[in-house]
Motif scaffolding. Structure first.
Motif, PDB file in Angstrom:
ATOM      1  N   ILE A  19      -9.431 -11.217  16.810  1.00 29.46           N
ATOM      2  CA  ILE A  19      -9.502 -11.606  15.490  1.00 29.46           C
ATOM      3  C   ILE A  19     -10.507 -12.459  15.097  1.00 29.46           C
ATOM      4  O   ILE A  19     -11.172 -12.938  16.180  1.00 29.46           O
ATOM      5  N   ASP A  20     -11.010 -12.500  13.895  1.00 28.05           N
ATOM      6  CA  ASP A  20     -11.896 -13.446  13.298  1.00 28.05           C
ATOM      7  C   ASP A  20     -11.325 -14.851  12.784  1.00 28.05           C
ATOM      8  O   ASP A  20     -10.294 -14.640  12.289  1.00 28.05           O
ATOM      9  N   PHE A  21     -11.857 -15.897  13.090  1.00 25.77           N
ATOM     10  CA  PHE A  21     -11.469 -17.157  12.654  1.00 25.77           C
ATOM     11  C   PHE A  21     -12.215 -17.810  11.754  1.00 25.77           C
ATOM     12  O   PHE A  21     -13.450 -17.618  11.718  1.00 25.77           O
ATOM     13  N   SER A  22     -11.523 -18.414  10.961  1.00 27.63           N
ATOM     14  CA  SER A  22     -12.173 -19.593  10.235  1.00 27.63           C
ATOM     15  C   SER A  22     -12.736 -20.508  10.876  1.00 27.63           C
ATOM     16  O   SER A  22     -12.515 -20.724  12.134  1.00 27.63           O
ATOM     17  N   ASP A  23     -13.534 -21.416  10.132  1.00 31.82           N
ATOM     18  CA  ASP A  23     -14.167 -22.728  10.655  1.00 31.82           C
ATOM     19  C   ASP A  23     -12.852 -23.580  10.923  1.00 31.82           C
ATOM     20  O   ASP A  23     -11.667 -23.573  10.429  1.00 31.82           O
ATOM     21  N   PRO A  24     -12.712 -24.247  12.155  1.00 33.82           N
ATOM     22  CA  PRO A  24     -11.367 -25.294  12.698  1.00 33.82           C
ATOM     23  C   PRO A  24     -11.213 -26.145  11.571  1.00 33.82           C
ATOM     24  O   PRO A  24     -11.831 -26.369  10.793  1.00 33.82           O
ATOM     25  N   TYR A  25      -9.652 -26.266  11.445  1.00 33.53           N
ATOM     26  CA  TYR A  25      -9.474 -26.979  10.371  1.00 33.53           C
ATOM     27  C   TYR A  25      -8.538 -28.402  10.953  1.00 33.53           C
ATOM     28  O   TYR A  25      -7.935 -29.077  10.289  1.00 33.53           O
ATOM     29  N   TYR A  26      -8.239 -28.154  12.149  1.00 32.96           N
ATOM     30  CA  TYR A  26      -7.249 -29.140  12.745  1.00 32.96           C
ATOM     31  C   TYR A  26      -7.405 -29.420  14.276  1.00 32.96           C
ATOM     32  O   TYR A  26      -7.329 -28.106  14.989  1.00 32.96           O
ATOM     33  N   ASP A  27      -7.259 -30.393  14.965  1.00 30.61           N
ATOM     34  CA  ASP A  27      -7.416 -30.481  16.392  1.00 30.61           C
ATOM     35  C   ASP A  27      -6.010 -30.914  16.896  1.00 30.61           C
ATOM     36  O   ASP A  27      -5.479 -31.519  16.219  1.00 30.61           O
ATOM     37  N   SER A  28      -5.767 -30.244  17.926  1.00 26.40           N
ATOM     38  CA  SER A  28      -4.297 -30.698  18.651  1.00 26.40           C
ATOM     39  C   SER A  28      -4.246 -30.607  19.985  1.00 26.40           C
ATOM     40  O   SER A  28      -5.241 -30.522  20.638  1.00 26.40           O
ATOM     41  N   LEU A  29      -2.877 -31.500  20.431  1.00 28.30           N
ATOM     42  CA  LEU A  29      -2.657 -31.697  21.840  1.00 28.30           C
ATOM     43  C   LEU A  29      -1.637 -30.885  22.013  1.00 28.30           C
ATOM     44  O   LEU A  29      -0.877 -30.384  21.183  1.00 28.30           O
ATOM     45  N   GLN A  30      -1.313 -30.654  23.458  1.00 26.01           N
ATOM     46  CA  GLN A  30      -0.099 -30.174  23.917  1.00 26.01           C
ATOM     47  C   GLN A  30       0.530 -31.418  24.378  1.00 26.01           C
ATOM     48  O   GLN A  30       0.141 -32.355  24.741  1.00 26.01           O
ATOM     49  N   SER A  31       1.830 -31.082  24.754  1.00 25.80           N
ATOM     50  CA  SER A  31       2.810 -32.245  25.018  1.00 25.80           C
ATOM     51  C   SER A  31       4.108 -31.710  25.737  1.00 25.80           C
ATOM     52  O   SER A  31       4.411 -30.634  25.555  1.00 25.80           O
ATOM     53  N   LEU A  32       4.721 -32.526  26.250  1.00 27.22           N
ATOM     54  CA  LEU A  32       6.035 -32.226  26.907  1.00 27.22           C
ATOM     55  C   LEU A  32       7.078 -32.968  26.648  1.00 27.22           C
ATOM     56  O   LEU A  32       7.181 -34.292  26.629  1.00 27.22           O
ATOM     57  N   LEU A  33       8.303 -32.371  25.876  1.00 24.72           N
ATOM     58  CA  LEU A  33       9.321 -32.864  25.429  1.00 24.72           C
ATOM     59  C   LEU A  33      10.624 -32.944  25.984  1.00 24.72           C
ATOM     60  O   LEU A  33      11.081 -31.458  26.681  1.00 24.72           O
ATOM     61  N   THR A  34      11.180 -33.924  26.497  1.00 21.47           N
ATOM     62  CA  THR A  34      12.670 -33.751  27.385  1.00 21.47           C
ATOM     63  C   THR A  34      13.739 -34.698  26.842  1.00 21.47           C
ATOM     64  O   THR A  34      13.237 -35.678  25.794  1.00 21.47           O
ATOM     65  N   SER A  35      14.909 -34.635  27.126  1.00 24.76           N
ATOM     66  CA  SER A  35      15.857 -35.393  27.002  1.00 24.76           C
ATOM     67  C   SER A  35      15.533 -36.934  27.755  1.00 24.76           C
ATOM     68  O   SER A  35      14.850 -36.966  28.695  1.00 24.76           O
ATOM     69  N   THR A  36      15.840 -37.969  26.988  1.00 24.80           N
ATOM     70  CA  THR A  36      15.692 -39.216  27.757  1.00 24.80           C
ATOM     71  C   THR A  36      16.262 -39.581  29.087  1.00 24.80           C
ATOM     72  O   THR A  36      16.005 -40.376  29.664  1.00 24.80           O
ATOM     73  N   ASP A  37      17.485 -38.757  29.449  1.00 29.86           N
ATOM     74  CA  ASP A  37      17.885 -38.736  30.590  1.00 29.86           C
ATOM     75  C   ASP A  37      17.794 -37.772  31.490  1.00 29.86           C
ATOM     76  O   ASP A  37      18.498 -37.666  32.444  1.00 29.86           O
ATOM     77  N   SER A  38      16.541 -37.107  31.425  1.00 34.18           N
ATOM     78  CA  SER A  38      16.363 -35.933  32.079  1.00 34.18           C
ATOM     79  C   SER A  38      15.784 -36.273  33.395  1.00 34.18           C
ATOM     80  O   SER A  38      15.907 -35.658  34.351  1.00 34.18           O
ATOM     81  N   GLY A  39      15.185 -37.395  33.427  1.00 32.61           N
ATOM     82  CA  GLY A  39      14.558 -37.948  34.825  1.00 32.61           C
ATOM     83  C   GLY A  39      13.204 -37.317  35.062  1.00 32.61           C
ATOM     84  O   GLY A  39      12.430 -37.660  35.829  1.00 32.61           O
ATOM     85  N   ILE A  40      12.699 -36.623  33.941  1.00 31.93           N
ATOM     86  CA  ILE A  40      11.630 -36.087  33.773  1.00 31.93           C
ATOM     87  C   ILE A  40      10.460 -37.109  33.248  1.00 31.93           C
ATOM     88  O   ILE A  40      10.673 -37.269  32.230  1.00 31.93           O
ATOM     89  N   LYS A  41       9.428 -37.374  33.915  1.00 28.29           N
ATOM     90  CA  LYS A  41       8.404 -38.130  33.432  1.00 28.29           C
ATOM     91  C   LYS A  41       7.017 -37.566  33.426  1.00 28.29           C
ATOM     92  O   LYS A  41       6.359 -38.356  32.573  1.00 28.29           O
TER      93      LYS A  41
END
Length: 268
Positions: A125-147
């Motif tokens: 693929i050929d890309f344009s110039d960058p237009y947005y910087d992003s992070l990755q993240s971990l989403l879970t339920s509040t009672d999952s015990g996963i921190k």
């Protein structure tokens, strides 16, 4: 933890964009209305491929005439307006888009689908110039015990196939079972139904879910130095890619980019 993205390069005067589009002349010497110099899929229309939904980047709705909205779509609409073109959006699968097969097939002029620029993708693929910087993240339920990602051993973690989120999980979620889904439209219901214990994907998308349902939360974010770019078929549409980059720079300089950005990412 939202960071305003930086667009590479300097602003290009509007006259330069018009000059670029003048490769094939019309009766008045300006072919920008039809975009005939860009090799468009449909004359007079900028056709964009995107996987929908992926809020806040791609969603149904809006008033730009395409039937879709979101940060990527609104930015593409602003670019289309700069180039004096109409906007059309095609909803496609992300895997075919990021691999380049959808672009090579000529389904659209470019892809706008929160796609991270990577060396692996640059091979196809050929890309344009960058237009947005992003992070990755971990989403879970509040009672999952996963921190944190360290708590994922023996857990089922949902990822979107072919994404940098999947790659990050493969490298860092030790002992977890990764469950692939086509997109966020399948990931989010799977988490709500208890089919998976967490989702690892782009932070802005997980943030939308956290806002929508306070029984879910982002427990960890990962700075992966990712930037999004618009995707073009390898070696094709070079003039259009140049015009898109010029339009991005102009939108940044004029402040219009900031208005679009703030409508999606600035805390109210």
């Amino acid at each position: 933890m939202k960071r305003r993205p930086l667009i590479l390069g300097t602003a290009i005067a509007a006259a330069a964009v018009l000059a670029l589009s003048g490769c094939a002349s019309s009766s008045d010497g300006d072919n920008s209305a039809s975009g005939s110099g860009y090799g468009l899929v449909a004359d007079g229309t900028l056709t964009v491929c995107s996987e929908v939904p992926y809020p806040p980047f791609e969603m149904e709705g809006g008033d730009n005439g395409s039937g879709y909205t979101g940060f990527d779509i609104d930015l593409a609409a602003a670019i289309a307006k700069k180039l004096d073109l109409k906007l059309s959006v095609q909803d496609v699968g992300f895997d075919g888009l990021q691999s380049g097969t959808t672009l090579v097939a000529g389904t659209c002029d470019f892809g706008a689908s929160a796609m991270t620029i990577t060396d692996e993708r640059k091979a196809n693929i050929d890309f344009s110039d960058p237009y947005y910087d992003s992070l990755q993240s971990l989403l879970t339920s509040t009672d999952s015990g996963i921190k944190s990602i360290a708590d994922l051993k023996g857990k089922n973690v949902g990822v979107q196939q072919g994404t940098t989120g999947e790659s990050y999980a493969q490298e860092n979620a030790t002992g977890a079972t990764l469950v692939q889904y086509p997109g966020d439209a399948e990931l989010w219901p799977a988490l709500q139904a208890g089919q998976i214990d967490a989702i690892l994907q782009d932070q802005p998308v997980n943030l939308e879910h956290e806002k929508a349902d306070d029984t879910y939360k982002i427990v960890e974010e990962y700075d992966t130095d990712e930037s999004y770019g618009f995707a073009f078929a390898k070696g094709e549409k070079k003039e259009l890619r140049k015009a898109v980059n010029d339009a991005l720079a102009e939108l940044r300089d004029s402040g219009e980019y900031d208005k679009i950005y703030d409508s999606y990412f600035t805390a109210k």
